[in-house]
Design an enzyme around this catalytic site. Sequence first.
Site, PDB file in Angstrom:
ATOM      1  N   ARG A  30      61.769  42.386  59.011  1.00 35.46           N
ATOM      2  CA  ARG A  30      61.246  41.068  59.431  1.00 35.46           C
ATOM      3  C   ARG A  30      59.737  41.005  59.224  1.00 35.46           C
ATOM      4  O   ARG A  30      59.199  39.978  58.818  1.00 35.46           O
ATOM      5  CB  ARG A  30      61.629  40.780  60.882  1.00 35.46           C
ATOM      6  CG  ARG A  30      63.132  40.610  60.974  1.00 35.46           C
ATOM      7  CD  ARG A  30      63.631  39.969  62.246  1.00 35.46           C
ATOM      8  NE  ARG A  30      65.084  39.979  62.203  1.00 35.46           N
ATOM      9  CZ  ARG A  30      65.884  40.048  63.250  1.00 35.46           C
ATOM     10  NH1 ARG A  30      65.358  40.078  64.468  1.00 35.46           N
ATOM     11  NH2 ARG A  30      67.184  40.061  63.104  1.00 35.46           N
ATOM     12  N   GLU A 174      77.991  42.809  74.528  1.00 35.13           N
ATOM     13  CA  GLU A 174      77.736  41.833  73.465  1.00 35.13           C
ATOM     14  C   GLU A 174      78.749  41.915  72.322  1.00 35.13           C
ATOM     15  O   GLU A 174      78.618  42.724  71.409  1.00 35.13           O
ATOM     16  CB  GLU A 174      76.325  42.030  72.885  1.00 35.13           C
ATOM     17  CG  GLU A 174      76.000  41.024  71.784  1.00 35.13           C
ATOM     18  CD  GLU A 174      74.601  41.171  71.187  1.00 35.13           C
ATOM     19  OE1 GLU A 174      73.902  42.147  71.508  1.00 35.13           O
ATOM     20  OE2 GLU A 174      74.228  40.304  70.394  1.00 35.13           O
ATOM     21  N   LYS A 216      77.150  38.786  76.729  1.00 34.71           N
ATOM     22  CA  LYS A 216      76.266  38.173  75.733  1.00 34.71           C
ATOM     23  C   LYS A 216      77.119  37.834  74.530  1.00 34.71           C
ATOM     24  O   LYS A 216      77.551  38.725  73.796  1.00 34.71           O
ATOM     25  CB  LYS A 216      75.152  39.147  75.359  1.00 34.71           C
ATOM     26  CG  LYS A 216      74.276  38.674  74.208  1.00 34.71           C
ATOM     27  CD  LYS A 216      72.974  39.452  74.145  1.00 34.71           C
ATOM     28  CE  LYS A 216      72.168  39.070  72.917  1.00 34.71           C
ATOM     29  NZ  LYS A 216      70.777  39.500  72.987  1.00 34.71           N
ATOM     30  N   SER A 258      71.333  34.091  69.664  1.00 38.10           N
ATOM     31  CA  SER A 258      71.083  32.953  68.763  1.00 38.10           C
ATOM     32  C   SER A 258      71.744  33.177  67.400  1.00 38.10           C
ATOM     33  O   SER A 258      72.109  32.194  66.738  1.00 38.10           O
ATOM     34  CB  SER A 258      69.592  32.654  68.639  1.00 38.10           C
ATOM     35  OG  SER A 258      68.850  33.748  68.155  1.00 38.10           O
ATOM     36  N   GLY A 259      71.866  34.413  66.967  1.00 32.72           N
ATOM     37  CA  GLY A 259      72.714  34.739  65.819  1.00 32.72           C
ATOM     38  C   GLY A 259      72.328  34.156  64.476  1.00 32.72           C
ATOM     39  O   GLY A 259      73.183  34.025  63.612  1.00 32.72           O
ATOM     40  N   GLY A 260      71.080  33.741  64.312  1.00 33.22           N
ATOM     41  CA  GLY A 260      70.674  33.198  63.012  1.00 33.22           C
ATOM     42  C   GLY A 260      70.639  31.678  62.980  1.00 33.22           C
ATOM     43  O   GLY A 260      70.341  31.085  61.949  1.00 33.22           O
ATOM     44  N   ARG A 290      65.759  36.268  67.608  1.00 30.13           N
ATOM     45  CA  ARG A 290      65.072  35.476  66.580  1.00 30.13           C
ATOM     46  C   ARG A 290      64.625  34.107  67.084  1.00 30.13           C
ATOM     47  O   ARG A 290      63.520  33.665  66.783  1.00 30.13           O
ATOM     48  CB  ARG A 290      65.997  35.310  65.366  1.00 30.13           C
ATOM     49  CG  ARG A 290      66.032  36.541  64.505  1.00 30.13           C
ATOM     50  CD  ARG A 290      67.224  36.543  63.587  1.00 30.13           C
ATOM     51  NE  ARG A 290      68.464  36.842  64.283  1.00 30.13           N
ATOM     52  CZ  ARG A 290      69.648  36.949  63.699  1.00 30.13           C
ATOM     53  NH1 ARG A 290      69.763  36.744  62.410  1.00 30.13           N
ATOM     54  NH2 ARG A 290      70.721  37.252  64.399  1.00 30.13           N
TER      55      ARG A 290
HETATM   56  P1  13P Z   1      69.488  36.971  68.009  1.00 29.13           P
HETATM   57  O1  13P Z   1      69.258  35.964  69.101  1.00 29.13           O
HETATM   58  O2  13P Z   1      68.399  37.006  66.991  1.00 29.13           O
HETATM   59  O3  13P Z   1      70.866  36.870  67.435  1.00 29.13           O
HETATM   60  O4  13P Z   1      69.359  38.382  68.673  1.00 29.13           O
HETATM   61  C1  13P Z   1      70.028  38.641  69.827  1.00 29.13           C
HETATM   62  C2  13P Z   1      70.463  40.032  69.835  1.00 29.13           C
HETATM   63  O5  13P Z   1      70.165  40.761  70.730  1.00 29.13           O
HETATM   64  C3  13P Z   1      71.327  40.484  68.723  1.00 29.13           C
HETATM   65  O6  13P Z   1      71.872  41.701  69.068  1.00 29.13           O
END
Ligand code: 13P
Length: 335
Positions: A30, A174, A216, A258-260, A290
């Site tokens: 990143r 998660e 999560k 948020s996942g992208g 992110r």
């Molecule tokens: P994102 O919100 O960027 O998806 O990251 C959350 C996270 O902890 C991914 O494992």
Amino acid sequence: MKLRATARALVAEGKGILAVDESTSTCNKRFAAHGIEGSEPMRRAFRDLLLCAPGLNEYISGAILYDETLRQSVEDGRPFVEAMNECGIFPGIKVDTGLVPLAGAPEEQVTQGLDGLRERIRDYFKIGARFTKWRAVFVIGVTSPSAAAIRANVHALARYAALAQEGGLVPIVEPEVLMDGSHVIEASRRAHERVLQALFEELAVFGVARDAMILKCSMVLAGSGAAEQPPVDRVAAETLAVLGRCVPPDVAGIAFLSGGQSDELATRHLDAINRRAPDAPWPLTFSYGRALQQAALGIWGGKSSNVPAARRALLERASENAAASRGRYLEPAVV
Ligand code: 13P
């Protein structure tokens, strides 16, 4: 008792969790996209920018760290853990050790890290962590998620969660259904249902206390490459329908990843979810990586002179998501 209180505090009204647990290689990737050098001092500096932003504790209850950060210090020499405790932000730690291809289904992955986990949890507790995270990923494809991928991953998640609670850490569990692909939202709904149902069965088998854990999960979305993207309200309705069917009401809280998704969309979806379900049995908040960090990273660009502006961007994203966790993001300002 303490675990339950910590879990509740992590999802306290109007607060969410900051995910800063990118592995060294993900963080460097990143950084590279913004022309920032991927070195230990630069990673420390960026995490300092995020974790020590004055006023962050108004919106953020806890931050998930990577091993390197948990052992680093703020510019003034105090360990990050100490600085976070002083401003009331719980230190958390990612304990999985990443993904490997699943035997027999190489396009799918299983998360590693159970070996030696009891000892690592003991060490992390001593250093000051009070909650922890393990991420499993599921891809949507013609034959996936497969029964094997679901079974292997929910088994690991349940064993991890039981070990975390035994060691005094609140587990963030998660299961991420990836948004990669061109699938329709119904495919995401079905995948989420299968994964979450299997997950809660396995958590029960391993005796995980649901009121001392946080789920999560991903939102129910169409694939990022799908021809049509469903409206925000549809995403909220589908996500809530799945959670209502699969997540027992005594889970301490749900914090979405948020996942992208774009920053704005991740916030609008969370807002719509909370507007639709003001009486949901669990707090519904965010645990974004992110969607909280992106803007700040771009503004910072590796230059210390940009730290104040980058912190302002982070606080703006945190306050917007805190508002969304109350279903008040899009409310017109009261004048
Ligand atoms: P994102 O919100 O960027 O998806 O990251 C959350 C996270 O902890 C991914 O494992």
